[in-house]
Design an enzyme around this catalytic site. Structure first.
Site, PDB file in Angstrom:
ATOM      1  N   LYS A  45       0.819  -1.198   0.000  1.00 51.39           N
ATOM      2  CA  LYS A  45       0.000   0.000   0.000  1.00 51.39           C
ATOM      3  C   LYS A  45       0.854   1.250   0.000  1.00 51.39           C
ATOM      4  O   LYS A  45       0.398   2.337  -0.340  1.00 51.39           O
ATOM      5  CB  LYS A  45      -0.873   0.026   1.277  1.00 51.39           C
ATOM      6  CG  LYS A  45      -1.769  -1.154   1.452  1.00 51.39           C
ATOM      7  CD  LYS A  45      -2.411  -1.050   2.873  1.00 51.39           C
ATOM      8  CE  LYS A  45      -2.861  -2.386   3.336  1.00 51.39           C
ATOM      9  NZ  LYS A  45      -3.274  -2.391   4.741  1.00 51.39           N
ATOM     10  N   ASP A 102       7.590   3.095  -2.529  1.00 51.86           N
ATOM     11  CA  ASP A 102       7.794   4.119  -1.496  1.00 51.86           C
ATOM     12  C   ASP A 102       9.245   4.182  -1.051  1.00 51.86           C
ATOM     13  O   ASP A 102       9.860   5.242  -1.011  1.00 51.86           O
ATOM     14  CB  ASP A 102       6.867   3.859  -0.291  1.00 51.86           C
ATOM     15  CG  ASP A 102       6.921   2.423   0.227  1.00 51.86           C
ATOM     16  OD1 ASP A 102       7.719   1.614  -0.288  1.00 51.86           O
ATOM     17  OD2 ASP A 102       6.164   2.115   1.165  1.00 51.86           O
ATOM     18  N   ASP A 105      14.779  -0.523   0.819  1.00 55.11           N
ATOM     19  CA  ASP A 105      15.479  -0.750   2.085  1.00 55.11           C
ATOM     20  C   ASP A 105      16.565  -1.798   1.837  1.00 55.11           C
ATOM     21  O   ASP A 105      17.646  -1.474   1.357  1.00 55.11           O
ATOM     22  CB  ASP A 105      14.418  -1.181   3.110  1.00 55.11           C
ATOM     23  CG  ASP A 105      14.943  -1.322   4.514  1.00 55.11           C
ATOM     24  OD1 ASP A 105      15.982  -0.731   4.828  1.00 55.11           O
ATOM     25  OD2 ASP A 105      14.318  -2.029   5.321  1.00 55.11           O
ATOM     26  N   LYS A 133      17.047   3.900   1.427  1.00 56.77           N
ATOM     27  CA  LYS A 133      17.790   3.668   2.674  1.00 56.77           C
ATOM     28  C   LYS A 133      19.002   2.815   2.299  1.00 56.77           C
ATOM     29  O   LYS A 133      19.077   1.625   2.594  1.00 56.77           O
ATOM     30  CB  LYS A 133      16.866   2.914   3.636  1.00 56.77           C
ATOM     31  CG  LYS A 133      16.850   3.459   5.041  1.00 56.77           C
ATOM     32  CD  LYS A 133      16.154   2.496   5.948  1.00 56.77           C
ATOM     33  CE  LYS A 133      14.796   2.944   6.375  1.00 56.77           C
ATOM     34  NZ  LYS A 133      14.170   1.996   7.327  1.00 56.77           N
ATOM     35  N   VAL A 155      11.104   5.303   9.036  1.00 56.52           N
ATOM     36  CA  VAL A 155      10.310   6.501   8.747  1.00 56.52           C
ATOM     37  C   VAL A 155       8.855   6.147   8.454  1.00 56.52           C
ATOM     38  O   VAL A 155       8.550   5.026   8.036  1.00 56.52           O
ATOM     39  CB  VAL A 155      10.899   7.305   7.554  1.00 56.52           C
ATOM     40  CG1 VAL A 155      12.192   7.977   7.948  1.00 56.52           C
ATOM     41  CG2 VAL A 155      11.088   6.419   6.337  1.00 56.52           C
ATOM     42  N   ASP A 161       3.929   3.281   6.690  1.00 53.63           N
ATOM     43  CA  ASP A 161       3.239   3.041   7.966  1.00 53.63           C
ATOM     44  C   ASP A 161       4.147   2.472   9.044  1.00 53.63           C
ATOM     45  O   ASP A 161       5.218   1.939   8.765  1.00 53.63           O
ATOM     46  CB  ASP A 161       2.091   2.056   7.753  1.00 53.63           C
ATOM     47  CG  ASP A 161       2.598   0.625   7.607  1.00 53.63           C
ATOM     48  OD1 ASP A 161       3.476   0.396   6.751  1.00 53.63           O
ATOM     49  OD2 ASP A 161       2.147  -0.253   8.356  1.00 53.63           O
TER      50      ASP A 161
HETATM   51  P1  IMP Z   1      13.028  -4.099   1.189  1.00 50.98           P
HETATM   52  O1  IMP Z   1      12.699  -5.376   0.492  1.00 50.98           O
HETATM   53  O2  IMP Z   1      13.830  -4.360   2.449  1.00 50.98           O
HETATM   54  O3  IMP Z   1      13.706  -3.101   0.309  1.00 50.98           O
HETATM   55  O4  IMP Z   1      11.658  -3.564   1.765  1.00 50.98           O
HETATM   56  C1  IMP Z   1      10.933  -2.528   1.238  1.00 50.98           C
HETATM   57  C2  IMP Z   1       9.625  -2.408   2.002  1.00 50.98           C
HETATM   58  O5  IMP Z   1       9.840  -2.429   3.422  1.00 50.98           O
HETATM   59  C3  IMP Z   1       8.972  -1.074   1.720  1.00 50.98           C
HETATM   60  O6  IMP Z   1       8.121  -1.144   0.607  1.00 50.98           O
HETATM   61  C4  IMP Z   1       8.230  -0.795   3.009  1.00 50.98           C
HETATM   62  O7  IMP Z   1       6.954  -1.385   2.973  1.00 50.98           O
HETATM   63  C5  IMP Z   1       9.047  -1.478   4.083  1.00 50.98           C
HETATM   64  N1  IMP Z   1       9.928  -0.512   4.787  1.00 50.98           N
HETATM   65  C6  IMP Z   1      11.277  -0.482   4.771  1.00 50.98           C
HETATM   66  N2  IMP Z   1      11.767   0.527   5.510  1.00 50.98           N
HETATM   67  C7  IMP Z   1      10.682   1.180   6.015  1.00 50.98           C
HETATM   68  C8  IMP Z   1      10.530   2.344   6.864  1.00 50.98           C
HETATM   69  O8  IMP Z   1      11.485   3.011   7.296  1.00 50.98           O
HETATM   70  N3  IMP Z   1       9.253   2.691   7.158  1.00 50.98           N
HETATM   71  C9  IMP Z   1       8.166   2.010   6.702  1.00 50.98           C
HETATM   72  N4  IMP Z   1       8.269   0.927   5.906  1.00 50.98           N
HETATM   73  C10 IMP Z   1       9.521   0.507   5.564  1.00 50.98           C
END
Ligand code: IMP
Length: 181
Positions: A45, A102, A105, A133, A155, A161
């Protein structure tokens, strides 16, 4: 109590800064995709706010679709697999795809999703992300249109969220005390 002026939030990127950067990204996208009728794919979302502003900043013909994928957990960390909870309603063969997310990470979610979309025969697959990030990256994910690089802090706001809360903030903020409601 007001959510937008909640004292437990520390604003890190203001609504004005976000809108200014999105106007620039929209102009870049309009220039790069002119005449290509790209398909923007928002990842639910969290990306819904960014997608709705970004598409209005890109003055070209384009389409919009949504996907929902399971958020990362211990299971995904080891397998690298992401579960698709809601798939696309259309075929994307030959289409120019712009995934809108969004935040990147670890990059695990996006690296899976981008490879998955490429395997469906898209003409091109690029990524627009509001936040990066970068310190936490585990899988390399090229971000073609990036809003802001941020430090390794959790964040919320502008779609992001914490336990389904704070998505409606018009800015990006750090939650000072996660135990405080
Ligand atoms: P990744 O696979 O670790 O890159 O995860 C990405 C997803 O983790 C994003 O789409 C968010 O839903 C969630 N996420 C990662 N960091 C944050 C944060 O700081 N705040 C909120 N959601 C986060």
């Amino acid at each position: 109590m007001s959510e937008f002026t909640n004292p437990n939030l520390e604003v890190s990127i203001s609504a004005e800064e976000i809108q200014k950067r999105i106007a620039e990204l929209g102009a870049d996208i309009a220039r790069d995709y002119a005449g290509k009728n790209p398909l923007m794919i928002g990842v639910l979302k969290g990306a819904c706010t960014f997608l709705s502003d970004l598409m209005r900043a890109a003055d070209i013909q384009l389409g919009v679709e949504f996907m929902a994928i399971s958020s990362y957990g211990a299971e995904m960390r080891t397998s690298g697999e992401v579960r698709i909870l809601k798939d696309l309603d259309v075929a994307i063969e030959g289409r120019h795809i712009l995934v809108v997310e969004d935040i990147v990470d670890t990059g695990l979610t996006l690296s899976y999703l981008l490879a998955n979309l490429k395997s469906r025969g898209a003409a091109s697959v690029k990524l627009a992300a509001l936040l990066d990030k970068h310190e936490r990256r585990e899988k390399d994910v090229p971000i073609d249109y990036l809003g802001f690089k941020i430090p390794d802090k959790f964040v919320v706001g502008y779609g992001l969220d914490f336990a389904e809360r704070y998505r409606n903030l018009p800015y990006i903020a750090v939650v000072k005390d996660p135990n405080m409601t």
